[in-house]
Enzyme design. Structure first.
Site, PDB file in Angstrom:
ATOM      1  N   GLY A   1       0.829  -1.211   0.000  1.00 35.81           N
ATOM      2  CA  GLY A   1       0.000   0.000   0.000  1.00 35.81           C
ATOM      3  C   GLY A   1       0.854   1.248   0.000  1.00 35.81           C
ATOM      4  O   GLY A   1       1.755   1.399   0.832  1.00 35.81           O
ATOM      5  N   ALA A   2       0.578   2.150  -0.958  1.00 35.06           N
ATOM      6  CA  ALA A   2       1.358   3.397  -1.067  1.00 35.06           C
ATOM      7  C   ALA A   2       0.529   4.593  -0.637  1.00 35.06           C
ATOM      8  O   ALA A   2       0.493   5.624  -1.303  1.00 35.06           O
ATOM      9  CB  ALA A   2       1.880   3.568  -2.494  1.00 35.06           C
ATOM     10  N   GLY A   3      -0.157   4.449   0.503  1.00 35.92           N
ATOM     11  CA  GLY A   3      -0.860   5.589   1.094  1.00 35.92           C
ATOM     12  C   GLY A   3       0.118   6.361   1.973  1.00 35.92           C
ATOM     13  O   GLY A   3       1.346   6.292   1.774  1.00 35.92           O
TER      14      GLY A   3
ATOM     15  N   ALA B   1       1.045   5.881   5.138  1.00 36.95           N
ATOM     16  CA  ALA B   1       1.966   5.029   5.894  1.00 36.95           C
ATOM     17  C   ALA B   1       2.979   4.355   4.974  1.00 36.95           C
ATOM     18  O   ALA B   1       4.175   4.297   5.287  1.00 36.95           O
ATOM     19  CB  ALA B   1       1.181   3.976   6.682  1.00 36.95           C
TER      20      ALA B   1
ATOM     21  N   GLU C   1     -15.964  18.509   6.317  1.00 36.93           N
ATOM     22  CA  GLU C   1     -15.023  19.124   5.362  1.00 36.93           C
ATOM     23  C   GLU C   1     -15.641  19.240   3.962  1.00 36.93           C
ATOM     24  O   GLU C   1     -15.396  20.213   3.258  1.00 36.93           O
ATOM     25  CB  GLU C   1     -13.702  18.354   5.356  1.00 36.93           C
ATOM     26  CG  GLU C   1     -12.969  18.515   6.686  1.00 36.93           C
ATOM     27  CD  GLU C   1     -11.499  18.108   6.663  1.00 36.93           C
ATOM     28  OE1 GLU C   1     -11.177  17.068   6.083  1.00 36.93           O
ATOM     29  OE2 GLU C   1     -10.674  18.847   7.240  1.00 36.93           O
TER      30      GLU C   1
ATOM     31  N   ASP D   1      -4.821   2.730   8.605  1.00 36.49           N
ATOM     32  CA  ASP D   1      -6.254   2.456   8.749  1.00 36.49           C
ATOM     33  C   ASP D   1      -6.589   0.990   8.987  1.00 36.49           C
ATOM     34  O   ASP D   1      -7.724   0.665   9.328  1.00 36.49           O
ATOM     35  CB  ASP D   1      -7.002   2.947   7.503  1.00 36.49           C
ATOM     36  CG  ASP D   1      -6.746   4.417   7.234  1.00 36.49           C
ATOM     37  OD1 ASP D   1      -6.635   5.175   8.204  1.00 36.49           O
ATOM     38  OD2 ASP D   1      -6.629   4.790   6.060  1.00 36.49           O
TER      39      ASP D   1
ATOM     40  N   GLN E   1      -2.273  11.524  10.396  1.00 33.84           N
ATOM     41  CA  GLN E   1      -1.220  11.845  11.368  1.00 33.84           C
ATOM     42  C   GLN E   1      -0.725  10.595  12.104  1.00 33.84           C
ATOM     43  O   GLN E   1       0.489  10.376  12.229  1.00 33.84           O
ATOM     44  CB  GLN E   1      -1.780  12.863  12.377  1.00 33.84           C
ATOM     45  CG  GLN E   1      -0.744  13.387  13.322  1.00 33.84           C
ATOM     46  CD  GLN E   1      -1.349  14.239  14.454  1.00 33.84           C
ATOM     47  OE1 GLN E   1      -0.802  14.265  15.538  1.00 33.84           O
ATOM     48  NE2 GLN E   1      -2.434  14.922  14.228  1.00 33.84           N
TER      49      GLN E   1
END
Ligand code: NAD
Length: 403
Positions: free
Chosen positions: A8-10, A12, A166, A294, A312
């Site tokens: 996963g390249a989010g 984290a 938002e 997540d 964060q």
């Protein structure tokens, strides 16, 4: 050769790769795997959903920013076999083996089993999903002049968590321009929220400021409204024991998220896609498996509940895990436990307004309006700088802090 896989390249995954590239011993092979070729700054999805910025401003090509020593594999992970230390990829018979794996596969929108959600409402969990929301809003408003169907000018946002708030903030700024462009009567926005107050993690003062913002922009906040079904252009909800309905051509689902389905598909001990990790962010009995972001549930010792998932905390976990992996692979001890110290939280209300709580020298500082909005932009720029590079930050960052 020792193999480290990052899934996963989010937030984290990118941060883990960046730090490992610098700190891991040279003879380690590091591969980052993602089903997309680009990274998305998901904390800005609401801006694309409301059409205030273009999708390319919140995404960048993974290969372009990765340090040379990291291999990138554009493939879809379908299953992780922690007993045999391997990862299965879609369309490939032979799994990839690893010595250490970092699982950071991100979140998805959660329907909570409510009827019609998947079929009739729009989630907000990926870049494509955000584009779909904006497309639905714009096409409906454009269509109104032919159809004269009131539903084309109605938007319902389901849930007033951070995502819902938002999106509403952005819409407050964008909709007058859209109305002007297509010369329509006013566009109506309604938010349905089950709780009787909003933003419980903030003080009442900031919650009230946010409600005032919504009222100033004619956004109808219906609190205490429990959504129990979505059908074709209709949301059903219960308010004070009365069954009610709202009709709208755009229904956006921001009622909560869960971790990736791959966690359960891999028979990992996950609840809503999240796995409880130990003090070193490892899966129980698997010191070679790190679970971050997540898909991880890290217990907050104060509340005895998992910390909420945010970019964060994902970044802070990645920084810790990458340091620990580097030390371990260098045969050095690293017994330090993972601890999380939140720097605070910001919720944007469009481009010029926001609410925030942060701490300085042990004191909680509440911000609202311009200063809170500027803080959010600084956070966005910092993330682009640290996890991509300076040129990406210069191209896609936010500099109009005080206009
Ligand atoms: P959330 O779970 O934080 O909020 C969902 C909201 O929907 C809640 O207010 C809940 O009361 C409401 N809800 C739930 N079921 C309902 C129902 N049946 N009918 C009506 N209302 C219902 O979800 P989110 O806003 O998508 O955020 C997901 C995670 O991402 C959270 O942990 C959040 O903190 C984080 N996030 C953070 C930021 C930020 O820091 N600025 C921005 C976006 C998301």
């Amino acid at each position: 050769m020792t193999q480290v896989l990052i899934l996963g390249a989010g937030y984290a995954g990118m941060r883990t790769a960046k730090i490992l590239a610098k700190k891991a011993p040279n003879d380690i092979n590091i591969t980052l795997i993602d089903k997309e070729t680009y990274h998305t700054e998901k904390t800005n999805l609401h801006e694309v959903a409301a059409g205030t910025i273009s999708p390319d401003r919140i995404s960048y090509d993974i290969r372009e920013v990765l340090p040379e020593r990291i291999n990138f594999l554009n493939a879809e992970v379908v299953k992780i076999d922690v007993d045999h230390k391997c990862v299965y990829l879609k369309g490939q018979d032979n799994p990839l083996e690893y010595d250490q794996v970092v699982i950071c596969l991100g979140f998805k929108s959660e329907s909570f089993g409510i009827d019609g959600v998947e079929q009739y409402s729009l989630p907000l969990d990926t870049l494509d999903a955000a584009k779909n929301v904006w497309n639905s809003i714009e096409q409906s408003v454009k269509r109104f002049n032919e159809t004269k169907d009131e539903r084309d000018l109605n938007i319902v946002i389901c849930g007033a968590g951070f995502t819902g708030i938002e999106v509403l903030g952005e819409l407050a700024n964008k909709l007058p321009e859209l109305q002007q462009r297509y010369q329509t009567p006013s566009i109506k926005v309604t938010c349905l929220e089950r709780a009787t107050s909003i933003l419980p993690m903030f003080s009442k003062e900031l919650g009230d400021y946010t409600l005032n913002f919504m009222s100033k922009h004619n956004i109808n906040m219906i609190l205490g409204a429990e959504i129990n079904g979505v059908s074709d252009r209709k949301v059903s909800y219960k308010l004070n024991d009365e069954e009610k309905e709202l009709e709208a051509s755009t229904i956006v689902w921001t009622v909560g998220v869960s971790g990736s389905d791959i966690m359960e598909d891999s028979n990992l001990p996950a609840k809503r896609g999240r796995v409880i990790v130990d003090d070193h962010l490892n899966l129980e009995d698997h010191p070679e498996v790190y679970v971050l972001g997540d898909v991880a549930a890290v217990m907050d010792p104060t509340s005895n509940r998992p910390y909420p998932v945010t970019a964060q905390i994902a970044l802070s976990q990645a920084t810790y895990a990458a340091k620990r992996i580097s030390k371990t692979l260098d045969n050095k001890d690293f017994d330090e436990k993972y601890e999380y110290h939140s720097l605070g939280t910001v919720a944007s209300l469009g481009d010029r307004d926001a609410v925030a709580e942060t701490s300085l020298a042990g004191k909680t500082i509440k911000l609202k309006g311009y200063p809170a909005s500027a803080l959010k932009k600084v956070i966005t720029d910092k993330s682009l700088y640290k996890d991509a590079n300076i040129s990406t930050m210069l191209k896609k960052g936010r500099y109009d802090l005080w206009k």
